[in-house]
Write a protein that holds these residues in place. Sequence first.
Motif, PDB file in Angstrom:
ATOM      1  N   PHE A 173      17.636  -6.824 -35.663  1.00  0.00           N
ATOM      2  CA  PHE A 173      17.316  -7.379 -34.120  1.00  0.00           C
ATOM      3  C   PHE A 173      18.386  -8.306 -33.668  1.00  0.00           C
ATOM      4  O   PHE A 173      18.332  -9.435 -34.126  1.00  0.00           O
ATOM      5  CB  PHE A 173      15.845  -8.190 -34.377  1.00  0.00           C
ATOM      6  N   TYR A 174      19.294  -7.576 -32.991  1.00  0.00           N
ATOM      7  CA  TYR A 174      20.487  -8.077 -32.143  1.00  0.00           C
ATOM      8  C   TYR A 174      20.438  -8.020 -30.899  1.00  0.00           C
ATOM      9  O   TYR A 174      21.056  -7.242 -30.362  1.00  0.00           O
ATOM     10  CB  TYR A 174      21.586  -7.468 -33.112  1.00  0.00           C
ATOM     11  N   GLN A 175      19.835  -9.261 -30.242  1.00  0.00           N
ATOM     12  CA  GLN A 175      19.713  -9.346 -28.607  1.00  0.00           C
ATOM     13  C   GLN A 175      20.122 -10.173 -27.752  1.00  0.00           C
ATOM     14  O   GLN A 175      20.344  -9.895 -26.551  1.00  0.00           O
ATOM     15  CB  GLN A 175      18.308  -8.768 -28.546  1.00  0.00           C
ATOM     16  N   LEU A 176      20.348 -11.413 -28.526  1.00  0.00           N
ATOM     17  CA  LEU A 176      20.824 -12.565 -27.497  1.00  0.00           C
ATOM     18  C   LEU A 176      22.182 -12.023 -26.823  1.00  0.00           C
ATOM     19  O   LEU A 176      22.134 -12.275 -25.459  1.00  0.00           O
ATOM     20  CB  LEU A 176      21.009 -13.872 -28.386  1.00  0.00           C
ATOM     21  N   LEU A 177      23.062 -11.644 -27.450  1.00  0.00           N
ATOM     22  CA  LEU A 177      24.292 -11.444 -26.865  1.00  0.00           C
ATOM     23  C   LEU A 177      24.246 -10.258 -25.986  1.00  0.00           C
ATOM     24  O   LEU A 177      24.764 -10.370 -24.632  1.00  0.00           O
ATOM     25  CB  LEU A 177      25.473 -10.867 -27.762  1.00  0.00           C
ATOM     26  N   GLN A 178      23.716  -9.216 -26.126  1.00  0.00           N
ATOM     27  CA  GLN A 178      23.385  -8.278 -25.287  1.00  0.00           C
ATOM     28  C   GLN A 178      22.427  -8.511 -24.120  1.00  0.00           C
ATOM     29  O   GLN A 178      22.815  -7.923 -22.911  1.00  0.00           O
ATOM     30  CB  GLN A 178      22.908  -7.026 -26.032  1.00  0.00           C
ATOM     31  N   ILE A 179      21.556  -9.060 -24.440  1.00  0.00           N
ATOM     32  CA  ILE A 179      20.602  -9.845 -23.189  1.00  0.00           C
ATOM     33  C   ILE A 179      21.407 -10.338 -21.967  1.00  0.00           C
ATOM     34  O   ILE A 179      21.558 -10.305 -20.816  1.00  0.00           O
ATOM     35  CB  ILE A 179      19.422 -10.556 -23.659  1.00  0.00           C
ATOM     36  N   GLY A 180      22.520 -11.372 -22.486  1.00  0.00           N
ATOM     37  CA  GLY A 180      23.447 -11.891 -21.678  1.00  0.00           C
ATOM     38  C   GLY A 180      24.111 -11.149 -20.796  1.00  0.00           C
ATOM     39  O   GLY A 180      24.604 -11.259 -19.786  1.00  0.00           O
ATOM     40  N   GLN A 181      25.042 -10.329 -21.704  1.00  0.00           N
ATOM     41  CA  GLN A 181      25.942  -9.625 -20.994  1.00  0.00           C
ATOM     42  C   GLN A 181      25.209  -8.589 -20.127  1.00  0.00           C
ATOM     43  O   GLN A 181      25.909  -8.403 -19.286  1.00  0.00           O
ATOM     44  CB  GLN A 181      26.852  -8.632 -22.068  1.00  0.00           C
ATOM     45  N   ARG A 182      23.998  -7.962 -20.448  1.00  0.00           N
ATOM     46  CA  ARG A 182      23.531  -7.035 -19.442  1.00  0.00           C
ATOM     47  C   ARG A 182      23.125  -7.661 -18.094  1.00  0.00           C
ATOM     48  O   ARG A 182      22.994  -7.132 -17.076  1.00  0.00           O
ATOM     49  CB  ARG A 182      22.348  -6.451 -20.245  1.00  0.00           C
ATOM     50  N   ALA A 183      22.801  -9.117 -18.376  1.00  0.00           N
ATOM     51  CA  ALA A 183      22.530  -9.850 -17.099  1.00  0.00           C
ATOM     52  C   ALA A 183      23.703 -10.556 -16.368  1.00  0.00           C
ATOM     53  O   ALA A 183      23.641 -11.291 -15.401  1.00  0.00           O
ATOM     54  CB  ALA A 183      21.477 -11.018 -17.509  1.00  0.00           C
ATOM     55  N   GLY A 184      24.819 -10.307 -16.753  1.00  0.00           N
ATOM     56  CA  GLY A 184      26.239 -10.711 -16.142  1.00  0.00           C
ATOM     57  C   GLY A 184      26.558 -11.914 -16.661  1.00  0.00           C
ATOM     58  O   GLY A 184      27.802 -12.435 -15.810  1.00  0.00           O
ATOM     59  N   VAL A 185      26.145 -12.356 -17.621  1.00  0.00           N
ATOM     60  CA  VAL A 185      26.499 -13.759 -18.312  1.00  0.00           C
ATOM     61  C   VAL A 185      28.218 -13.515 -18.818  1.00  0.00           C
ATOM     62  O   VAL A 185      28.284 -12.462 -19.675  1.00  0.00           O
ATOM     63  CB  VAL A 185      25.803 -14.201 -19.386  1.00  0.00           C
ATOM     64  N   THR A 186      28.959 -14.256 -18.368  1.00  0.00           N
ATOM     65  CA  THR A 186      30.347 -14.184 -18.887  1.00  0.00           C
ATOM     66  C   THR A 186      30.658 -15.322 -19.936  1.00  0.00           C
ATOM     67  O   THR A 186      30.094 -16.220 -20.171  1.00  0.00           O
ATOM     68  CB  THR A 186      31.378 -14.162 -17.667  1.00  0.00           C
ATOM     69  N   GLY A 187      31.909 -14.855 -20.470  1.00  0.00           N
ATOM     70  CA  GLY A 187      32.415 -16.094 -21.670  1.00  0.00           C
ATOM     71  C   GLY A 187      32.572 -15.326 -22.753  1.00  0.00           C
ATOM     72  O   GLY A 187      32.455 -14.251 -23.016  1.00  0.00           O
ATOM     73  N   SER A 188      33.005 -15.995 -24.026  1.00  0.00           N
ATOM     74  CA  SER A 188      33.124 -15.566 -25.021  1.00  0.00           C
ATOM     75  C   SER A 188      31.898 -15.308 -25.851  1.00  0.00           C
ATOM     76  O   SER A 188      30.647 -15.808 -25.150  1.00  0.00           O
ATOM     77  CB  SER A 188      33.775 -16.695 -26.210  1.00  0.00           C
ATOM     78  N   GLU A 189      31.531 -14.560 -26.931  1.00  0.00           N
ATOM     79  CA  GLU A 189      30.273 -14.407 -27.487  1.00  0.00           C
ATOM     80  C   GLU A 189      29.468 -15.486 -27.582  1.00  0.00           C
ATOM     81  O   GLU A 189      28.331 -15.378 -27.406  1.00  0.00           O
ATOM     82  CB  GLU A 189      30.626 -13.396 -28.685  1.00  0.00           C
TER      83      GLU A 189
END
Length: 448
Positions: A100-116
């Motif tokens: 279950f690997y979702q924190l990063l992708q939830i952020g990227q899908r919401a347009g959150v920017t920056g390093s991982e």
Amino acid sequence: MRITAFMPWLAGASLCAGVASAAPAHAICDDLGPTLGVGVSSFSAAGDWPTTAAREHGVDWRFLYIYVLPTDDPRPDVQGYLLSKIELARSLGAMPVFTFYQLLQIGQRAGVTGSEPEVVQKVLEDRDRMREYFESFVFVLQTSAMADVPVLVHVEPDSWGFMMWAMGVEGNADATSVPVAVASSGHPDVAGFPDHAGGLGRALVKLRDQHAPSVRLGWHASNFRVGQRPEVVTGFYSSMGEWDVLIGENFHLNVDDAVWWAPWDEALLQANLGWLEAVTSSAGVPLLTWQERIGTTDWHLFEGGTTMLERFAAAGLGGVMFELLGSGDPDDFRASGPYGAVPPAGSMAGGTAADMRARLAAYSASPLTWPASSPCAQGGGAGNSGATAGAGGGGATAGAGGGAGSSGATGDEGGCQVQPGARGAGVALSAGLGALAAGLLRRRRPPR
């Protein structure tokens, strides 16, 4: 996202002394059985390779794993796809492991920017995003509860490591110092849990207990410093509550990765064995290694006897799961990057998936019984408290699982990319997740 931990040794010691009072819900060693088992990923162009390896070559798979990522696909389609993986695992006598690997992708899908690490940090502090996260996790659990056999849900590789090593403190052993929107997310099932990383860990255990008591939970113990400072990991984990098992990425044991067939460096080996023993003995449960590379790992652990494997099992290793990625004939798949180098003429190392299969088939005919000092030889699974492990049995060959998001990968080793859904349903993810593969290796830096 991460606040201070000025004295990691003290922080780890004080936290370890004061937290756990209950045992894990499941005695993971009952699931693992009397011998150390092996597993493989089930996605990408590998196709039916794991099935062929089992049925035609005699590999006894103990685990079959896929990634569970966010998706916009209809939940019935996602559920159908994941339940099909349950059936595949069942047919092979394997336990499915759903990463279950979702924190990063939830952020990227919401347009959150920056390093991982920055994206993960922002999501952890965002009430709306964390409510979404909890809802997705509950769906994973509810899907898993539909199965009548155990499933192991492996939670957030990298993210826990980011919290310890990449959010403002180089080696943060204090999970209570890392802000996370838990109760403040507004999700009704986690009301009352503190808004920090320790609260997140305990909330996830509570959600499992509430929605799918049969699920086994795996906490990712990131070895980002290659065997150094295990007290950071043990201190951080001490606030997580009682999880059933630890899961970690592959160890880094070569001075020069491009000559992976050369003997492992003894200094690195001793450091990583010490790290493994410290982390598993503190947690009271074994560790499953995951995303293992084709080539170096099977060559060093499974070729010509089990002496090296026994050293790892004695230090707390409970199983080995290989990542099978590539294109073309799956028999020819190799690890990516320098680990994909072809050994010199005359070497028996090989390095292909076919070579790995031959070694694992031979191992399956005579697997390693737990050495005396391993957690499972001692009835492991007692957890931080050292109490007797709770009920949970399930044979070593059982498997089940489910998830809220697509899973599978194509691309480089360690990637988390798109795979078609079951029964014709497309399980589409954001493009570009293959960059996670190289990132996994880059982030696990040697100590400074």
